[in-house]
Design a protein around this motif. Structure first.
Motif, PDB file in Angstrom:
ATOM      1  N   ARG A 146      16.682   2.770 -12.958  1.00 52.59           N
ATOM      2  CA  ARG A 146      15.380   3.048 -12.345  1.00 52.59           C
ATOM      3  C   ARG A 146      14.917   4.470 -12.666  1.00 52.59           C
ATOM      4  O   ARG A 146      13.715   4.717 -12.826  1.00 52.59           O
ATOM      5  CB  ARG A 146      15.415   2.819 -10.832  1.00 52.59           C
ATOM      6  N   CYS A 147      15.872   5.408 -12.781  1.00 52.30           N
ATOM      7  CA  CYS A 147      15.511   6.770 -13.177  1.00 52.30           C
ATOM      8  C   CYS A 147      14.804   6.762 -14.524  1.00 52.30           C
ATOM      9  O   CYS A 147      13.733   7.348 -14.691  1.00 52.30           O
ATOM     10  CB  CYS A 147      16.775   7.636 -13.240  1.00 52.30           C
ATOM     11  N   TRP A 148      15.410   6.076 -15.494  1.00 50.08           N
ATOM     12  CA  TRP A 148      14.815   6.017 -16.829  1.00 50.08           C
ATOM     13  C   TRP A 148      13.435   5.355 -16.789  1.00 50.08           C
ATOM     14  O   TRP A 148      12.472   5.846 -17.386  1.00 50.08           O
ATOM     15  CB  TRP A 148      15.739   5.254 -17.763  1.00 50.08           C
ATOM     16  N   THR A 149      13.344   4.256 -16.065  1.00 55.00           N
ATOM     17  CA  THR A 149      12.084   3.522 -16.009  1.00 55.00           C
ATOM     18  C   THR A 149      10.995   4.368 -15.363  1.00 55.00           C
ATOM     19  O   THR A 149       9.859   4.430 -15.861  1.00 55.00           O
ATOM     20  CB  THR A 149      12.273   2.219 -15.222  1.00 55.00           C
ATOM     21  N   ARG A 150      11.335   5.033 -14.274  1.00 52.81           N
ATOM     22  CA  ARG A 150      10.345   5.880 -13.613  1.00 52.81           C
ATOM     23  C   ARG A 150       9.966   7.067 -14.486  1.00 52.81           C
ATOM     24  O   ARG A 150       8.803   7.501 -14.493  1.00 52.81           O
ATOM     25  CB  ARG A 150      10.897   6.359 -12.264  1.00 52.81           C
ATOM     26  N   ALA A 151      10.926   7.590 -15.251  1.00 51.74           N
ATOM     27  CA  ALA A 151      10.612   8.700 -16.156  1.00 51.74           C
ATOM     28  C   ALA A 151       9.589   8.270 -17.195  1.00 51.74           C
ATOM     29  O   ALA A 151       8.635   8.997 -17.492  1.00 51.74           O
ATOM     30  CB  ALA A 151      11.888   9.195 -16.832  1.00 51.74           C
ATOM     31  N   VAL A 152       9.777   7.088 -17.758  1.00 47.78           N
ATOM     32  CA  VAL A 152       8.830   6.582 -18.753  1.00 47.78           C
ATOM     33  C   VAL A 152       7.454   6.389 -18.126  1.00 47.78           C
ATOM     34  O   VAL A 152       6.420   6.711 -18.726  1.00 47.78           O
ATOM     35  CB  VAL A 152       9.342   5.270 -19.371  1.00 47.78           C
ATOM     36  N   LEU A 153       7.435   5.881 -16.900  1.00 49.29           N
ATOM     37  CA  LEU A 153       6.170   5.615 -16.220  1.00 49.29           C
ATOM     38  C   LEU A 153       5.493   6.892 -15.721  1.00 49.29           C
ATOM     39  O   LEU A 153       4.324   6.857 -15.340  1.00 49.29           O
ATOM     40  CB  LEU A 153       6.404   4.663 -15.037  1.00 49.29           C
ATOM     41  N   GLY A 154       6.227   8.014 -15.695  1.00 47.88           N
ATOM     42  CA  GLY A 154       5.648   9.275 -15.266  1.00 47.88           C
ATOM     43  C   GLY A 154       5.866   9.613 -13.811  1.00 47.88           C
ATOM     44  O   GLY A 154       5.342  10.635 -13.335  1.00 47.88           O
ATOM     45  N   ALA A 155       6.644   8.818 -13.085  1.00 45.06           N
ATOM     46  CA  ALA A 155       6.972   9.120 -11.690  1.00 45.06           C
ATOM     47  C   ALA A 155       8.181  10.057 -11.690  1.00 45.06           C
ATOM     48  O   ALA A 155       9.306   9.671 -11.350  1.00 45.06           O
ATOM     49  CB  ALA A 155       7.260   7.842 -10.917  1.00 45.06           C
ATOM     50  N   LEU A 156       7.959  11.307 -12.081  1.00 44.27           N
ATOM     51  CA  LEU A 156       9.060  12.192 -12.461  1.00 44.27           C
ATOM     52  C   LEU A 156       9.883  12.674 -11.268  1.00 44.27           C
ATOM     53  O   LEU A 156      11.114  12.759 -11.359  1.00 44.27           O
ATOM     54  CB  LEU A 156       8.506  13.377 -13.247  1.00 44.27           C
ATOM     55  N   LYS A 157       9.247  12.994 -10.162  1.00 44.27           N
ATOM     56  CA  LYS A 157      10.001  13.445  -8.997  1.00 44.27           C
ATOM     57  C   LYS A 157      10.910  12.335  -8.486  1.00 44.27           C
ATOM     58  O   LYS A 157      12.092  12.557  -8.199  1.00 44.27           O
ATOM     59  CB  LYS A 157       9.044  13.902  -7.889  1.00 44.27           C
ATOM     60  N   ALA A 158      10.366  11.113  -8.400  1.00 41.91           N
ATOM     61  CA  ALA A 158      11.175   9.976  -7.952  1.00 41.91           C
ATOM     62  C   ALA A 158      12.279   9.674  -8.959  1.00 41.91           C
ATOM     63  O   ALA A 158      13.406   9.325  -8.585  1.00 41.91           O
ATOM     64  CB  ALA A 158      10.290   8.751  -7.749  1.00 41.91           C
ATOM     65  N   ALA A 159      11.971   9.813 -10.243  1.00 39.14           N
ATOM     66  CA  ALA A 159      12.982   9.582 -11.276  1.00 39.14           C
ATOM     67  C   ALA A 159      14.127  10.567 -11.138  1.00 39.14           C
ATOM     68  O   ALA A 159      15.312  10.189 -11.242  1.00 39.14           O
ATOM     69  CB  ALA A 159      12.345   9.714 -12.661  1.00 39.14           C
ATOM     70  N   LEU A 160      13.809  11.829 -10.904  1.00 37.91           N
ATOM     71  CA  LEU A 160      14.845  12.848 -10.752  1.00 37.91           C
ATOM     72  C   LEU A 160      15.745  12.538  -9.563  1.00 37.91           C
ATOM     73  O   LEU A 160      16.973  12.690  -9.632  1.00 37.91           O
ATOM     74  CB  LEU A 160      14.199  14.221 -10.599  1.00 37.91           C
TER      75      LEU A 160
END
Length: 284
Positions: free
Chosen positions: A179-193
């Motif tokens: 989910r971190c990777w997926t959120r990073a791609v989608l631009g949800a960077l704080k949640a990805a971190l």
């Protein structure tokens, strides 16, 4: 970025399910069944070839087994074949297991994993869909469907599947990193971190998670942190193309042209499509 698909066997057989009729005590035939059950279950880290042989012996003795027992044996043999990357034989066994017991959910998930490994993503998703219809609380199937959707660049639906996998099985290997990777791609960077940091709580030595967090820092503009993460990923997996390419981009942004270009060239030599992949991730 690497995420592990989850295939499932059965932790142990229940002998009463396997044997269609009682076998007298101290009967060599019974002892042979019990030994084959242990082998087919993969107890004590049984080698895959021995697992296959144990399951085959049980399958060949089909008249002495219940339908449920046979379905389990086919599923377990399929998993052993898949572990040896013999995916076509694995799929045939999962098909046999499903035919014997259409309500047995594990072979649907495992067949999906085999299709995923073969790169047959639509067939994999169909198998995971069926597993989830049989058991809407099947966290492993959601995680595997999410990974397959990542392969198809379907990030929105992959993210939703990871949400379900984490809700149902938060300790499952790979789901927080996925989910971190997926959120990073989608631009949800704080949640990805936050997801990557959660992944490190259970596995601090995973190259894929360092790679994922490197992408997050790269997209946040935190180049030193990105390089640190990519360095950690490459210590664990020196040929991880995404980490080499990401580190190269971060080095270029810091003014290190020689190092950056060398990393980018090395990444492209490993995977020729890597530059287009990073464009798709929103990084240039």
């Amino acid at each position: 970025m690497g995420i592990r698909a989850v295939s499932e066997g059965l932790a142990s057989f229940v002998v009463v399910l396997l044997l269609a009729s009682p076998v007298p005590a101290q009967d060599p035939k019974k002892d042979g069944y019990l030994r084959n059950i242990e082998l087919c279950n993969g107890l004590n880290r049984t080698p895959f070839e021995a697992r296959i042989n144990g399951c085959t012996a049980l399958i060949d003795a089909g008249a002495d087994m219940t339908t449920t027992g046979l379905a389990i044996a086919y599923n377990n043999r399929g998993n052993a074949y898949a572990a040896e990357r013999d995916y076509d034989r694995a799929i045939l066994d999962f098909d046999s297991s499903i035919k014997l017991d259409p309500k047995y959910v594990k072979p649907f998930n495992n067949r999906g994993v085999a299709f995923l490994k073969k790169g047959e993503y639509d067939l994999a998703i169909g198998a995971f869909d069926h597993a989830i219809r049989l058991n809407p609380n099947y966290g492993e199937a959601f995680a595997n469907r999410a990974e397959t959707r990542l392969k198809k660049n379907d990030y929105d639906r992959a993210s939703r599947d990871y949400d379900e996998a984490i809700r149902l099985a938060p300790n499952l290997a790979g789901v927080w990193n996925g989910r971190c990777w997926t959120r990073a791609v989608l631009g949800a960077l704080k949640a990805a971190l936050e997801d990557c940091n959660k992944a490190f709580q259970s596995d601090s030595g995973n190259a894929a998670t360092y790679d994922s967090r490197g992408l997050v820092h790269l997209k946040m503009g935190q180049m030193s942190a990105a390089i640190d993460d990519y360095n950690s990923a490459l210590r664990l997996d020196p040929k991880l193309a995404s980490a080499l390419y990401g580190r190269g981009l971060a080095e270029l942004k810091q003014g290190n042209k020689a190092g950056g270009n060398a990393d980018i060239s090395a990444a492209k030599a490993i995977r020729g499509t890597i530059a287009n992949e990073f464009k798709r991730y929103g990084v240039r």
